[in-house]
Motif scaffolding. Structure first.
Motif, short mmCIF file in Angstrom:
data_model
loop_
_atom_site.label_atom_id
_atom_site.label_comp_id
_atom_site.label_asym_id
_atom_site.label_seq_id
_atom_site.Cartn_x
_atom_site.Cartn_y
_atom_site.Cartn_z
N UNK A 106 0.77 -1.23 -0.01
CA UNK A 106 0.01 0.08 -0.01
C UNK A 106 0.79 1.06 0.03
N UNK A 107 2.12 1.22 0.48
CA UNK A 107 3.06 2.40 0.59
C UNK A 107 3.15 2.81 -1.04
N UNK A 108 3.61 1.65 -1.59
CA UNK A 108 3.77 2.02 -3.13
C UNK A 108 2.71 2.34 -3.81
N UNK A 109 1.72 1.76 -3.59
CA UNK A 109 0.52 2.03 -4.10
C UNK A 109 -0.01 3.65 -3.85
N UNK A 110 0.33 3.98 -2.89
CA UNK A 110 0.17 5.46 -2.25
C UNK A 110 0.88 6.20 -2.61
N UNK A 111 2.45 6.01 -2.54
CA UNK A 111 3.52 6.88 -2.83
C UNK A 111 3.45 7.32 -4.26
N UNK A 112 3.54 6.15 -4.97
CA UNK A 112 3.73 6.41 -6.49
C UNK A 112 2.58 7.74 -6.81
N UNK A 156 -6.09 14.58 -0.04
CA UNK A 156 -7.35 14.24 -0.22
C UNK A 156 -7.32 13.08 -1.20
N UNK A 157 -6.58 12.88 -2.21
CA UNK A 157 -6.66 11.51 -3.20
C UNK A 157 -6.02 10.43 -2.42
N UNK A 158 -5.26 10.66 -1.58
CA UNK A 158 -4.38 9.43 -1.17
C UNK A 158 -4.71 8.91 0.08
N UNK A 159 -5.55 9.65 0.78
CA UNK A 159 -5.77 9.26 2.46
C UNK A 159 -6.46 7.74 2.61
N UNK A 160 -6.94 7.31 1.64
CA UNK A 160 -7.61 6.00 2.02
C UNK A 160 -6.59 5.06 1.87
N UNK A 161 -5.55 5.01 1.00
CA UNK A 161 -4.50 4.22 0.90
C UNK A 161 -3.44 4.42 2.32
N UNK A 162 -3.23 5.38 2.66
CA UNK A 162 -2.41 5.60 3.82
C UNK A 162 -3.30 4.75 5.26
N UNK A 163 -4.62 4.78 5.33
CA UNK A 163 -5.35 4.28 6.32
C UNK A 163 -5.03 2.63 6.13
N UNK A 194 -17.27 3.76 4.23
CA UNK A 194 -16.44 4.62 3.22
C UNK A 194 -15.87 5.70 4.27
N UNK A 195 -16.24 6.18 5.28
CA UNK A 195 -15.81 7.34 6.25
C UNK A 195 -14.52 6.71 6.87
N UNK A 196 -14.38 5.47 6.92
CA UNK A 196 -13.37 4.69 7.58
C UNK A 196 -12.07 4.95 6.97
N UNK A 197 -12.24 4.98 5.43
CA UNK A 197 -10.91 5.15 4.82
C UNK A 197 -10.25 6.93 4.61
#
Length: 327
Positions: A106-112, A156-163, A194-197
């Motif tokens: 998920x880090x790579x999915x989020x970082x990129x 805003x765009x990547x918060x779900x990935x970091x969760x 959805x709010x959990x993300x």
């Protein structure tokens, strides 16, 4: 008359990087930096979380996460770097080498995408802001505005990935956790909706100050480095690496508490009870229960990760941008 562009126009276009090159270069730089520094990211997340501290009450003592208490509490901030080494050792011994890379997927999915969006928005934003509002001239206010917009868009765009990444890194002893991203996603969706993300989003917005300070300081240091006479290409690139690392270190030291608050907000519920419900509630609760010093938990691991990460990321980014302007 020929309608073909003049040689001057061609040279101008060649010397100007494509808007999308910022996107590609930022993503590639972020990917390389994240892989190299992943173990420090795992340590940082665990030190920020009270779940890890509950399981390892010896944190802060000599011996660290292994629970080997040999004396007094850590004497100073410098010992945090030693503590980080102990925790990495214990994760390797007790959980496996793969555990040092928990959450890397998920880090790579989020970082990129995060770095791509950030560098794309900032690189193009500062040019647009300068052209529209400052007669085409860049200055610190232009850099600050572009960095703030880029930080908000990225968060805003990547918060779900970091969760998802945070939840995976807090899962201790799970040998299959590296392949459990989808399980984690479905669990969050089922139990929290959805709010959990978007837990920790308010702290992420607070963290926009970090990226803003980083970009503004980096631009100033880079300009200062470029103005120095008698420096060859190697010295200039070394100065750029130093500028990137220094800017990130200063920005992190100033704004680090938001990282701890964000991690707490993204923690899973315990027996259905959510302990941390909002940014200010989390801040007050952490200080009341654990003291203000806890707001800097994991700082050493964070610095050991983000400073070289920033240097690698900006080196690749600037290298690609410079290459494109010469071809």
């Amino acid at each position: 008359m020929s309608s073909s562009p003049s040689h001057a126009a061609i040279r101008k276009e060649v010397g100007k990087p494509s808007p999308w090159l910022h996107f590609v270069a930022g993503g590639l730089g972020g990917m390389c930096g994240a892989i190299v520094t992943s173990p420090f990211d795992v340590v940082k997340t665990r030190l920020q979380s009270d779940l890890f501290r509950q399981k390892h009450p010896a944190i802060g003592m000599v011996g660290g996460a292994g629970g080997v208490i040999m004396g007094a509490p850590r004497p100073n901030l410098l010992y945090n770097f030693v503590e980080t080494g102990y925790i990495i050792r214990d994760i390797y011994r007790e959980e496996s080498f793969r555990a040092l890379f928990k959450g890397l997927g998920p880090t790579l999915v989020g970082v990129i995408p995060a770095r791509s969006i950030n560098f794309f928005t900032y690189g193009n934003g500062k040019r647009i802001i300068a052209d529209k509002f400052n007669n085409g001239q860049e200055n610190s206010w232009v850099h600050l505005s572009a960095a703030a917009v880029a930080g908000i868009a990225t968060g805003t765009a990547t918060n779900p990935i970091w969760v998802v990444k945070t939840r995976l890194q807090l899962a201790q002893g799970d040998k299959k956790v590296l392949g459990g991203s989808w399980i984690c996603i479905t669990k969050i969706l089922r139990e929290e909706g959805i709010r959990g993300f978007y837990k920790g989003l308010s702290a992420s917005y607070l963290g926009v100050t970090e990226t803003t300070i980083q970009w503004v300081l980096y631009e100033r240091l880079k300009k200062l480095n470029a103005s120095l006479d008698g420096h060859g290409p190697i010295s200039q690139w070394a100065g750029m690496l130093g500028s990137a690392g220094t800017a990130k270190m200063v920005a992190s030291l100033i704004t680090y508490p938001h990282e701890v608050l964000r991690t707490r907000l993204r923690q899973p519920s315990i027996n259905g009870v959510i302990k941390y419900t909002g940014l200010w509630q989390t801040l007050r609760l952490v200080i009341a229960e654990e003291g203000a010093r806890t707001l800097y938990s994991g700082l050493s691991a964070h610095l050991m990760r983000v400073v070289p990460n920033a240097a690698v990321m900006f080196f690749i980014y600037e290298g690609l941008i410079n290459w494109s302007t010469k071809h």
